[in-house]
Scaffold this active site. Structure first.
Site, PDB file in Angstrom:
ATOM      1  N   ASP A   1       0.653  -1.230   0.166  1.00  0.00           N
ATOM      2  CA  ASP A   1       0.413   0.112   0.236  1.00  0.00           C
ATOM      3  C   ASP A   1       1.265   1.559  -0.254  1.00  0.00           C
ATOM      4  O   ASP A   1       0.251   2.367   0.297  1.00  0.00           O
ATOM      5  CB  ASP A   1      -1.349   0.290   1.405  1.00  0.00           C
TER       6      ASP A   1
ATOM      7  N   CYS B   1     -24.190  -0.897  -1.600  1.00  0.00           N
ATOM      8  CA  CYS B   1     -22.344  -0.199  -0.779  1.00  0.00           C
ATOM      9  C   CYS B   1     -23.273   1.315  -1.751  1.00  0.00           C
ATOM     10  O   CYS B   1     -22.929   2.183  -0.739  1.00  0.00           O
ATOM     11  CB  CYS B   1     -21.482  -0.335  -1.990  1.00  0.00           C
TER      12      CYS B   1
ATOM     13  N   CYS C   1     -14.306   4.801   7.866  1.00  0.00           N
ATOM     14  CA  CYS C   1     -15.535   5.028   6.943  1.00  0.00           C
ATOM     15  C   CYS C   1     -15.627   3.267   6.426  1.00  0.00           C
ATOM     16  O   CYS C   1     -15.451   3.110   5.705  1.00  0.00           O
ATOM     17  CB  CYS C   1     -16.306   5.520   6.060  1.00  0.00           C
TER      18      CYS C   1
ATOM     19  N   CYS D   1     -22.023  -4.971   3.117  1.00  0.00           N
ATOM     20  CA  CYS D   1     -21.557  -5.730   1.484  1.00  0.00           C
ATOM     21  C   CYS D   1     -22.752  -7.407   2.198  1.00  0.00           C
ATOM     22  O   CYS D   1     -21.788  -7.193   2.979  1.00  0.00           O
ATOM     23  CB  CYS D   1     -20.609  -5.672   1.485  1.00  0.00           C
TER      24      CYS D   1
END
Length: 319
Positions: free
Chosen positions: A139, A202, A252, A259
């Site tokens: 990441d 979503c 969030c 989902c």
């Protein structure tokens, strides 16, 4: 080990076994390739300003879509996923008005945890000893992690723009080990059509309408508005800086909590991802009364340190 064109071929079975031993819940392997279609989409996304002033997304675009641009000698990408779902991942239940924190931020910063796990995986595979060149990522480099995870057969990218892993849902974090050797067996991507079907929960649940057919609009994303640079200082966010963050003070989970793929997935099993605090037990007054020293002591090792206490207090005070 057998050889291919004079190079040692790594065992996929051994890789998976060692990845599980260091605490990863899934492991897939794919050869590197150039993602041209994804690059064209991304460039259009940037042109529309959907990056919301996140400068790092505009850097190294030429490298983001080709592993070889980061490591020219790359022959294989080992993609590992670890589950982190915990007690607040699916919401806060009947607790009213509590300042909410994305569930991944409740444990030690995943960057350090996954980096350590990848280093252990490389050691268990004996890569240095065997003279195998490698790099680890999680990441922080311009690498198309989720797309590589799809290539490695781990799952598909859902309408929430997150990787969804069958059996684990989207509450997963990724790390990659790129090596300069071929592997004896590569995984097959999820079949075309695997995905969300007719479900749009979503998109319908997102408090700010950040999930669009044209991709995530980071200008409206609560995670962007609560974690990254203060929107008030970013010209690109002038029109949306006053958006209501719906009680979230860091990140969030809404698009994940609704989902269906996340409904029955297990809680984390790797102790590195055990929560260090319970946001459901913390009132706004407690956050506002907290000193910098307390914050550093209780949250300095978590992702929340990235935003800082001052940012959290300003969110609670309505900016």
């Amino acid at each position: 080990m057998e050889a291919q064109n004079g190079q040692e071929v790594l065992s996929s079975e051994q890789i998976r076994r060692e990845a599980a031993a260091v605490g990863f819940d899934r492991c897939g392997i794919c050869p590197p390739r150039h993602f041209e279609a994804e690059r064209r989409f991304f460039e259009g996304w940037l042109a529309r300003g959907c990056d919301a002033g996140l400068g790092y997304l505009r850097r190294n675009v030429d490298k983001r879509f080709d592993v070889a641009a980061l490591m020219p000698e790359a022959r294989s990408v080992i993609v590992c996923a670890v589950a982190y779902r915990n007690g607040t991942s699916l919401g806060y239940g009947e607790v009213p008005g509590v300042p909410k924190v994305a569930s991944y931020a409740r444990s030690v910063d995943y960057h350090s945890s996954i980096k350590a796990m990848l280093a252990e995986l490389a050691e268990r595979l004996g890569l240095k000893v065997r003279g195998i060149r490698f790099r680890t990522f999680t990441d922080t480099a311009p690498l198309l992690e989720k797309r590589l995870a799809v290539e490695a057969g781990l799952g598909f990218i859902g309408r929430n723009k997150l990787l969804i892993v069958p059996g684990l849902g989207s509450f997963v974090l990724l790390g990659e080990l790129v090596v300069d050797r071929p592997v004896d067996r590569y995984d097959v991507p999820q079949p075309v059509g695997a995905g969300c079907g007719v479900c749009h929960r979503c998109e319908e649940a997102c408090p700010t309408g950040a999930l669009t057919a044209g991709g995530l609009d980071a200008r409206r994303c609560i995670a962007r508005l609560t974690i990254e640079r203060d929107p008030a200082t970013v010209p690109e966010l002038a029109a949306t800086a006053s958006l209501d963050t719906a009680g979230w003070i860091f990140g969030c989970d809404v698009c994940q909590s609704v989902c269906p793929h996340n409904r029955h997935v297990p809680l984390f099993r790797n102790e590195r991802f055990r929560p260090l605090f319970d946001p459901a037990a913390m009132t706004a007054d407690r956050w506002l009364a907290m000193s910098e020293e307390q914050f550093e002591k209780e949250f300095g090792a978590t992702p929340m340190a990235r935003a800082g206490l001052d940012r959290i207090k300003r969110l609670l005070r309505g900016r």
